[in-house]
Design an enzyme around this catalytic site. Structure first.
Site, short mmCIF file in Angstrom:
data_model
loop_
_atom_site.label_atom_id
_atom_site.label_comp_id
_atom_site.label_asym_id
_atom_site.label_seq_id
_atom_site.Cartn_x
_atom_site.Cartn_y
_atom_site.Cartn_z
N THR A 211 0.81 -1.24 0.19
CA THR A 211 0.06 -0.02 0.18
C THR A 211 0.83 1.37 -0.03
O THR A 211 1.77 1.26 0.82
CB THR A 211 -0.94 0.14 1.20
OG1 THR A 211 -1.88 -1.20 1.14
CG2 THR A 211 -1.61 1.30 1.48
N ARG A 239 -13.52 -8.43 -1.11
CA ARG A 239 -12.83 -7.84 0.05
C ARG A 239 -12.12 -6.53 0.00
O ARG A 239 -11.56 -6.22 -0.93
CB ARG A 239 -11.53 -8.88 0.64
CG ARG A 239 -10.98 -8.48 2.11
CD ARG A 239 -9.61 -7.52 1.52
NE ARG A 239 -8.89 -7.46 2.94
CZ ARG A 239 -7.84 -6.66 2.94
NH1 ARG A 239 -7.28 -6.00 1.86
NH2 ARG A 239 -7.06 -6.49 4.01
N VAL A 240 -12.39 -5.48 1.12
CA VAL A 240 -11.88 -4.29 0.87
C VAL A 240 -11.35 -3.91 2.29
O VAL A 240 -11.70 -4.46 3.53
CB VAL A 240 -13.11 -3.17 0.90
CG1 VAL A 240 -12.45 -1.87 1.32
CG2 VAL A 240 -13.89 -3.49 -0.36
N GLY A 241 -9.91 -3.62 2.39
CA GLY A 241 -9.19 -3.28 3.61
C GLY A 241 -9.56 -1.93 4.13
O GLY A 241 -10.45 -1.21 3.74
N ASP A 242 -8.35 -1.45 4.80
CA ASP A 242 -8.54 -0.11 5.62
C ASP A 242 -8.32 0.97 4.69
O ASP A 242 -8.64 2.10 4.88
CB ASP A 242 -7.45 -0.06 6.71
CG ASP A 242 -6.09 -0.16 6.19
OD1 ASP A 242 -5.85 -1.15 5.22
OD2 ASP A 242 -5.51 0.50 6.61
N TRP A 263 -2.00 -4.75 7.61
CA TRP A 263 -3.06 -5.99 7.58
C TRP A 263 -4.10 -5.18 7.61
O TRP A 263 -4.45 -4.82 8.93
CB TRP A 263 -2.80 -6.99 8.69
CG TRP A 263 -3.57 -8.20 8.38
CD1 TRP A 263 -4.79 -8.26 7.60
CD2 TRP A 263 -3.26 -9.46 8.82
NE1 TRP A 263 -5.04 -9.77 7.54
CE2 TRP A 263 -4.27 -10.46 8.25
CE3 TRP A 263 -2.16 -9.91 9.37
CZ2 TRP A 263 -4.38 -11.85 8.70
CZ3 TRP A 263 -2.11 -11.35 9.77
CH2 TRP A 263 -3.14 -12.23 9.17
N GLY A 264 -4.95 -4.74 6.79
CA GLY A 264 -6.14 -3.88 7.01
C GLY A 264 -7.24 -4.30 7.76
O GLY A 264 -7.74 -3.21 8.66
#
Length: 343
Positions: A211, A239-242, A263-264
């Site tokens: 990222t 899936r969507v992270g932070d 690690w989101g």
């Protein structure tokens, strides 16, 4: 008269010395900082040529953001410019270098926030936007919304003149090979489970979170933060992270700006970026202490990664709990600092 003259000279010299001492003792004032991902980044695994390539791209990003600030541009514009450089590089997990999901597609997220107005914009799960950070900026500045996802985000971006590309633009062999390795590991682990054999293989997690992000402080005192990512290799089910979630992977106000990488899921659960801003606002702890406290909290839960933060006074902090984090900062006078490893 002579005595009076000597006294005035002494006073002048003392003032000059004190002024000089103050200038020498004053801390550096940073105006922009970036990250390009945190994870198992070890010098022994890095060739000299690849290390030089990372340093060159990080430096290029810093200087592009700095150029915008020097020209009187806003922190939002500087953040966008700096992140675009990294999105255009196949070295980072964002834009051109985005990883592949389980279906073999590149699925990207990005967000940006203006600390002066608390306006924010984000896109998630997009496949055809060349520079997702520009789409996030458009959502913030040209819509009444904060987040748009998937095909709708792409339709909006197209309507605003944001550059769209064929999904094949994002295909890179290193990222494709990484997906194949993970799929093979999953296949082997499934076979072991099916045969009722004990497997000591741990569930695979990305060794490097690529990222990218930027925080900036402009000449008017405005702060901004931005984050862009391709997510996690082999991610499933949309899936969507932070990264596109304001308060988790990204936050800015009139006191501090933060961008996260890691690690989101853990950054979402701890509302990591906002947690730093809240500590600074409510407990008045130094920026370095606030950011480290949040990284420690993430580690206690089992997560890893890092973050960058910049406050209104030009103080910068870049803590991480992994073996390395691609990172850099530039001072008000243009001095560039770039680092990769923990030590």
């Amino acid at each position: 008269m002579i005595k009076t003259g000597l006294t005035l000279i002494c006073i002048f010299l003392m003032g000059f010395l004190l002024s000089s001492y103050g200038q020498q003792a004053s801390p550096k004032r940073y105006v922009l900082a970036i990250h390009g991902g945190a994870g198992t980044i070890l010098k022994k695994n890095m060739s000299d040529s690849l290390e030089r390539a990372y340093v060159a791209e990080l430096t290029k990003s810093l200087r592009e953001g700095y150029r915008v600030l020097q020209a009187g541009g806003t922190s939002v514009d500087a953040v966008t410019a700096a992140i675009q450089i990294m999105e255009d590089s196949p070295l980072f997990n964002a834009g051109k270098g985005a990883v592949f999901n389980h279906k073999g597609e590149n699925e990207m997220d990005a967000s940006i926030m203006d600390g002066k107005t608390l306006k924010a914009g984000a896109v998630a799960g997009v496949h055809t936007i060349r520079n997702p950070i520009t789409a996030a900026k458009a959502v913030m500045e040209q819509s009444e919304h904060v987040m748009m996802v998937g095909a709708g985000a792409e339709e909006f971006a197209d309507s605003k003149g944001i550059v769209l590309v064929d999904p094949s633009y994002f295909w890179t062999k290193p990222r494709w090979d990484a997906l194949q390795r993970i799929l093979q590991r999953d296949k082997e682990a499934t076979a072991l489970d099916h045969d009722d054999k004990q497997s000591n293989r741990k569930k695979y997690v990305d060794e490097k979170f690529g990222t990218v992000g930027c925080v900036a402080l402009d000449q008017q005192g405005g702060l901004a933060a931005g984050t862009s990512t391709g997510g996690m290799t082999n991610k499933k089910y949309g899936r969507v992270g932070d990264a596109p979630i304001i308060g988790a992977g990204n936050y800015a106000n009139d006191q501090v700006a933060i961008s996260c990488t890691g690690w989101g899921e853990y950054y979402i659960r701890t509302v990591a970026a906002y947690d730093v801003a809240a500590m600074v606002a409510y407990t008045h702890v130094p920026l370095a202490k606030a950011t480290q406290a949040v990284i420690d909290k993430i580690a206690e839960l089992g997560g890893d990664g890092g973050m960058i933060a910049l406050d209104k006074n030009g103080e910068v902090a870049m803590p991480f709990n992994t073996a390395g984090m691609y990172r850099g900062a530039i001072t008000a006078d243009g001095a560039v600092e770039v680092a990769i490893y923990k030590d």
